[in-house]
Design a protein around this motif. Structure first.
Motif, mmCIF file in Angstrom:
data_model
loop_
_atom_site.group_PDB
_atom_site.id
_atom_site.type_symbol
_atom_site.label_atom_id
_atom_site.label_comp_id
_atom_site.label_asym_id
_atom_site.label_seq_id
_atom_site.Cartn_x
_atom_site.Cartn_y
_atom_site.Cartn_z
ATOM 1 N N PHE A 161 -11.184 -2.063 1.407
ATOM 2 C CA PHE A 161 -11.492 -0.651 1.499
ATOM 3 C C PHE A 161 -10.550 0.157 0.383
ATOM 4 O O PHE A 161 -9.384 0.201 0.949
ATOM 5 C CB PHE A 161 -11.741 -0.130 2.718
ATOM 6 C CG PHE A 161 -13.297 -0.310 3.256
ATOM 7 C CD1 PHE A 161 -14.127 0.890 3.604
ATOM 8 C CD2 PHE A 161 -13.650 -1.599 3.406
ATOM 9 C CE1 PHE A 161 -15.208 0.636 4.275
ATOM 10 C CE2 PHE A 161 -14.993 -1.764 4.055
ATOM 11 C CZ PHE A 161 -15.730 -0.689 4.386
ATOM 12 N N LYS A 169 -12.089 6.373 4.577
ATOM 13 C CA LYS A 169 -12.193 5.044 4.926
ATOM 14 C C LYS A 169 -12.261 4.413 6.334
ATOM 15 O O LYS A 169 -12.894 3.444 6.868
ATOM 16 C CB LYS A 169 -11.030 4.163 4.086
ATOM 17 C CG LYS A 169 -10.960 4.649 2.687
ATOM 18 C CD LYS A 169 -10.142 3.788 2.058
ATOM 19 C CE LYS A 169 -8.520 4.263 2.242
ATOM 20 N NZ LYS A 169 -8.210 5.564 1.918
ATOM 21 N N SER A 170 -11.338 5.001 7.016
ATOM 22 C CA SER A 170 -11.101 4.686 8.439
ATOM 23 C C SER A 170 -12.475 5.104 9.323
ATOM 24 O O SER A 170 -12.676 4.350 10.385
ATOM 25 C CB SER A 170 -9.680 5.292 9.186
ATOM 26 O OG SER A 170 -8.555 4.756 8.421
ATOM 27 N N LEU A 173 -15.175 2.477 8.699
ATOM 28 C CA LEU A 173 -14.865 1.199 9.288
ATOM 29 C C LEU A 173 -15.017 1.511 10.875
ATOM 30 O O LEU A 173 -15.602 0.420 11.399
ATOM 31 C CB LEU A 173 -13.370 0.775 8.886
ATOM 32 C CG LEU A 173 -13.195 0.317 7.767
ATOM 33 C CD1 LEU A 173 -11.614 0.123 7.589
ATOM 34 C CD2 LEU A 173 -13.734 -1.082 7.600
ATOM 35 N N VAL A 212 -12.612 -7.137 7.020
ATOM 36 C CA VAL A 212 -12.306 -5.964 5.775
ATOM 37 C C VAL A 212 -10.792 -5.721 6.219
ATOM 38 O O VAL A 212 -10.140 -5.764 6.929
ATOM 39 C CB VAL A 212 -13.290 -4.732 6.324
ATOM 40 C CG1 VAL A 212 -14.707 -5.208 6.380
ATOM 41 C CG2 VAL A 212 -12.851 -4.348 7.919
ATOM 42 N N ASP A 214 -8.245 -2.485 5.866
ATOM 43 C CA ASP A 214 -7.988 -1.154 5.923
ATOM 44 C C ASP A 214 -6.380 -0.968 5.357
ATOM 45 O O ASP A 214 -5.576 -1.727 5.788
ATOM 46 C CB ASP A 214 -7.925 -0.725 7.452
ATOM 47 C CG ASP A 214 -7.799 0.831 7.382
ATOM 48 O OD1 ASP A 214 -8.159 1.410 6.294
ATOM 49 O OD2 ASP A 214 -7.343 1.345 8.387
#
Length: 291
Positions: A161, A169-170, A173, A212, A214
């Motif tokens: 990401f 972004k967070s 997620l 994924v 982060d």
């Protein structure tokens, strides 16, 4: 010996996920001699101590891909996240991220987040970049928009990401997997830029075949890997396509006569803002070469 994948690295310690759990490891000194640093995403072979169940990384398997910022290996897919508002969409930065992902030959998905704040603008950008040839997902955590589509897109991939701070972004997620509970931050009212919330690079497991990454947000990305101006067109799908019909093979689509790219910009077939970004990057590459 046990095989695993590095999911986190902090202060010289590497946390390796194996079939039997996560093992805290150090890297062998030989890697320093070889100037090889283990990266999150590396597939490794480790030796586990019977005394305290910690381990040493004995071997790093060949990488299929490697990014410098964030420093990760074996990523298969880039999810480039930009917000339509708060902070405002920045196509210059979006196109810069696209250049990086294209250079690494990653599958690319553009995620236009907070789309509920300006739905018409978000749809317009989605159409523009889909016409170029990219997959685009419009998302909103608040409205629950595009979250299921994003989940499906992450299956069977190790995805990074990427995007500037504050674009969500967070939050995305956390919406994809409620067990993550990642720290999120608001956009600074003073600078209108996002506050950094992610402090280190970490691989997060969605399920057996999906990870994924982060990673910290960025304000700039270096494109000095593009050595010649003529190479820049390779990172712009539509400019490369229309450029095949230019009068000169060496056309840079700037001041040259009979340029098909400039013609297509005028006719609206190439997004003008993206063309302007191309010219900006072209000038940057010229300046790099001067030094």
């Amino acid at each position: 010996m046990v095989n695993g994948i590095i999911i986190k690295g902090i202060g010289g310690f590497y946390y390796v996920k194996t079939e039997s759990g996560i093992v805290e490891c150090r890297a062998r000194g030989i890697f320093r001699e070889e100037k090889l640093t283990p990266l999150v995403g590396d597939k490794v072979k480790i030796r586990i101590s019977d005394e305290d169940n910690t381990g040493y990384i004995e071997e790093i398997y060949p990488r299929t891909s490697q990014l410098l910022r964030p420093p990760v290996a074996n990523i298969t897919q880039a999810i480039i996240v930009m917000s339509i508002k708060k902070p405002d969409i920045n196509t210059w930065l979006l196109d810069r991220f696209l250049i990086m992902a294209e250079h690494e030959k990653l599958e690319i998905i553009i995620c236009i987040n907070k789309s509920d704040l300006m739905p018409e603008k978000a749809l317009e950008l989605k159409t523009i970049y889909e016409n170029i040839g990219y997959r685009v997902i419009n998302t909103s955590v608040v409205a629950g928009l595009g979250i299921d589509e994003l989940k499906i897109a992450l299956d069977n991939n190790i995805s990074v990401f990427a995007g500037p701070s504050g674009v969500g972004k967070s939050s995305l997620l956390n919406a994809v997997n409620r067990n993550f509970k990642l720290e999120t931050g608001d956009v600074s009212t003073k600078t209108k830029r996002g506050k950094h919330t992610t402090r280190h690079v970490e691989l997060l497991e969605l399920h057996d075949n999906a990870f994924v990454l982060d990673s910290p947000g960025f304000s700039s990305l270096n494109i000095d890997f593009i050595e010649e101006e003529i190479q820049l067109k390779n990172y712009f799908k539509e400019i490369y396509k229309y450029g095949e019909n230019c009068r000169f093979i060496s056309c840079l689509h700037g001041n040259e006569p009979d340029c098909e790219v400039k013609k297509q910009v005028e006719e609206g077939n190439i997004f003008k803002e993206r063309y302007e970004n191309y010219l900006f990057f072209l000038e940057e590459i010229k300046n790099i070469r001067r030094y």
